[in-house]
Design a protein around this motif. Structure first.
Motif, PDB file in Angstrom:
ATOM      1  N   TYR A 135       0.829  -1.205   0.000  1.00  0.00           N
ATOM      2  CA  TYR A 135       0.000   0.000   0.000  1.00  0.00           C
ATOM      3  C   TYR A 135       0.864   1.257   0.000  1.00  0.00           C
ATOM      4  CZ  TYR A 135      -3.149   3.618   1.776  1.00  0.00           C
ATOM      5  OH  TYR A 135      -3.858   4.790   1.944  1.00  0.00           O
ATOM      6  N   ARG A 136       1.855   1.286   0.877  1.00  0.00           N
ATOM      7  CA  ARG A 136       2.694   2.479   0.966  1.00  0.00           C
ATOM      8  C   ARG A 136       3.503   2.697  -0.302  1.00  0.00           C
ATOM      9  NH1 ARG A 136       4.694   1.529   7.266  1.00  0.00           N
ATOM     10  NH2 ARG A 136       2.710   2.194   8.219  1.00  0.00           N
ATOM     11  N   ILE A 193      -5.370  12.112   1.588  1.00  0.00           N
ATOM     12  CA  ILE A 193      -6.292  11.114   2.151  1.00  0.00           C
ATOM     13  C   ILE A 193      -5.585   9.783   2.347  1.00  0.00           C
ATOM     14  CG2 ILE A 193      -8.365   9.766   1.662  1.00  0.00           C
ATOM     15  CD1 ILE A 193      -9.549  12.202   0.310  1.00  0.00           C
ATOM     16  N   ALA A 194      -4.758   9.386   1.388  1.00  0.00           N
ATOM     17  CA  ALA A 194      -4.029   8.117   1.508  1.00  0.00           C
ATOM     18  C   ALA A 194      -3.069   8.151   2.697  1.00  0.00           C
ATOM     19  CB  ALA A 194      -3.269   7.833   0.216  1.00  0.00           C
ATOM     20  N   LEU A 225      -3.406   9.981   5.393  1.00  0.00           N
ATOM     21  CA  LEU A 225      -4.223   9.969   6.603  1.00  0.00           C
ATOM     22  C   LEU A 225      -4.715   8.565   6.922  1.00  0.00           C
ATOM     23  CD1 LEU A 225      -5.433  11.853   8.759  1.00  0.00           C
ATOM     24  CD2 LEU A 225      -7.449  12.087   7.301  1.00  0.00           C
ATOM     25  N   LEU A 226      -5.126   7.821   5.909  1.00  0.00           N
ATOM     26  CA  LEU A 226      -5.577   6.445   6.124  1.00  0.00           C
ATOM     27  C   LEU A 226      -4.430   5.548   6.592  1.00  0.00           C
ATOM     28  CD1 LEU A 226      -7.973   5.917   3.063  1.00  0.00           C
ATOM     29  CD2 LEU A 226      -8.586   6.313   5.455  1.00  0.00           C
ATOM     30  N   ASP A 227      -3.255   5.759   6.049  1.00  0.00           N
ATOM     31  CA  ASP A 227      -2.098   4.983   6.495  1.00  0.00           C
ATOM     32  C   ASP A 227      -1.817   5.223   7.970  1.00  0.00           C
ATOM     33  OD1 ASP A 227       0.572   3.485   5.800  1.00  0.00           O
ATOM     34  OD2 ASP A 227       1.188   5.303   6.867  1.00  0.00           O
ATOM     35  N   TRP A 228      -1.932   6.475   8.398  1.00  0.00           N
ATOM     36  CA  TRP A 228      -1.697   6.801   9.808  1.00  0.00           C
ATOM     37  C   TRP A 228      -2.778   6.204  10.710  1.00  0.00           C
ATOM     38  CZ3 TRP A 228      -4.512  10.926  12.551  1.00  0.00           C
ATOM     39  CH2 TRP A 228      -4.055  11.107  13.862  1.00  0.00           C
ATOM     40  N   LEU A 229      -4.022   6.270  10.281  1.00  0.00           N
ATOM     41  CA  LEU A 229      -5.125   5.807  11.119  1.00  0.00           C
ATOM     42  C   LEU A 229      -5.226   4.289  11.182  1.00  0.00           C
ATOM     43  CD1 LEU A 229      -7.967   8.322  10.108  1.00  0.00           C
ATOM     44  CD2 LEU A 229      -6.717   8.238  12.277  1.00  0.00           C
ATOM     45  N   LEU A 230      -4.961   3.605  10.081  1.00  0.00           N
ATOM     46  CA  LEU A 230      -5.253   2.180   9.993  1.00  0.00           C
ATOM     47  C   LEU A 230      -4.028   1.280  10.003  1.00  0.00           C
ATOM     48  CD1 LEU A 230      -8.036   2.303   7.241  1.00  0.00           C
ATOM     49  CD2 LEU A 230      -8.312   2.385   9.728  1.00  0.00           C
ATOM     50  N   ARG A 239      -6.573   7.543  19.836  1.00  0.00           N
ATOM     51  CA  ARG A 239      -7.176   6.572  18.920  1.00  0.00           C
ATOM     52  C   ARG A 239      -6.819   5.147  19.314  1.00  0.00           C
ATOM     53  NH1 ARG A 239      -3.668   4.983  14.535  1.00  0.00           N
ATOM     54  NH2 ARG A 239      -1.586   5.896  14.773  1.00  0.00           N
TER      55      ARG A 239
END
Length: 269
Positions: A43-44, A157-158, A160-165, A246
């Motif tokens: 993903y990264r 957005i990508a 942010l999603l990497d950081w959150l998930l 979180r």
């Protein structure tokens, strides 16, 4: 005859000079299996390639020097480099990158997206400039439509999603957050010096309308820069607070890993 062995042997006194071993205070949660995370790495790496492709396309479509002067371009280059390094570490089960670096990168790309959508692409904004990468007041056309949305919407957005998930929480801290403001301050100085060195009337002399000294004057420009800087720092504090509040998206997955090959290291993220 041999002397009988006594049943109770008294404790020998401690030998001076030998330090006493203290009990370890390392929490059990710090001991995790060295696991590879190929999906996270994929993903990264994919996000990094998309950001790099959009930057490369913008460089090919316009003036390279002017393109590289945009904050959005610089922040996406940094994002591509950091995500590539993070992908390699996730693939090889190595320690994650320093949180000060990843947190700063996340902040910069989020500021890029918020600035574009709140000030540059917002019809109610007095600094509207949807074609910011081309320096035109009209909306982007052709390939610029894709690159503009990738660099200002998709990659923030990508990230942010990497950081959150995909990242363990509790890694960001307030002390490094103050140093994250050094790059925006440096970029502000660079923009003002660049505008002064260019001949008046040069297209895109000031890349952003809210930093256009020729149109608004230094007083308004510095006020805008102070407001954006304070907003960015408030956003940095918010990211740190959310990072400690979180839930951990990796806890459940790490708990069910095979409990072999343990080694002492922080969670891979």
């Amino acid at each position: 005859m041999t002397a009988p062995i006594p049943r109770d042997i008294p404790d020998l006194p401690a030998i001076p000079g030998i330090p006493v071993l203290l009990p370890s205070h390392v929490p059990a949660t710090a001991v995790v299996p060295p696991v590879r995370r190929p999906l996270v790495a994929t993903y990264r790496l994919l996000v990094a390639l998309i950001a790099a492709a959009a930057v490369s396309l913008e460089l090919a479509l316009g003036s390279p020097l002017r393109t590289l002067s945009h904050f959005a371009i610089q922040s996406n280059i940094l994002l591509a480099v950091v995500l590539t390094l993070s992908a390699r570490r996730a693939w090889t089960a190595r320690r994650p990158l320093p949180s000060a670096l990843t947190g700063a990168t996340l902040l910069y790309v989020i500021v890029t997206g918020l600035t574009y959508h709140a000030l540059l692409a917002n019809e109610a904004s007095p600094y509207m400039l949807p074609g910011v990468l081309t320096g035109e007041a009209a909306g982007p056309t052709g390939w610029h439509v894709i690159t503009t949305q990738v660099l200002h919407t998709a990659t923030p957005i990508a990230a942010l999603l990497d950081w959150l998930l995909l990242t363990a929480p509790g890694q960001l801290h307030l002390r490094p957050a103050a140093t994250w403001m050094l790059y925006p301050l440096t970029y502000l100085a660079f923009t003002l010096v660049r505008g002064e060195l260019l001949v008046p009337g040069t297209p895109a002399r000031y890349l952003y309308p809210f930093l256009d000294v020729a149109r608004h004057g230094y007083r308004s420009i510095l006020a805008n820069a102070l407001l954006i800087g304070l907003t960015s720092y408030a956003l940095a504090i918010l990211l740190v607070a959310l990072d400690h509040a979180r839930p951990n998206p990796l806890r459940h997955r790490l708990h069910h890993r095979a409990k072999t090959g343990f080694r002492l290291q922080p969670p891979v993220g």
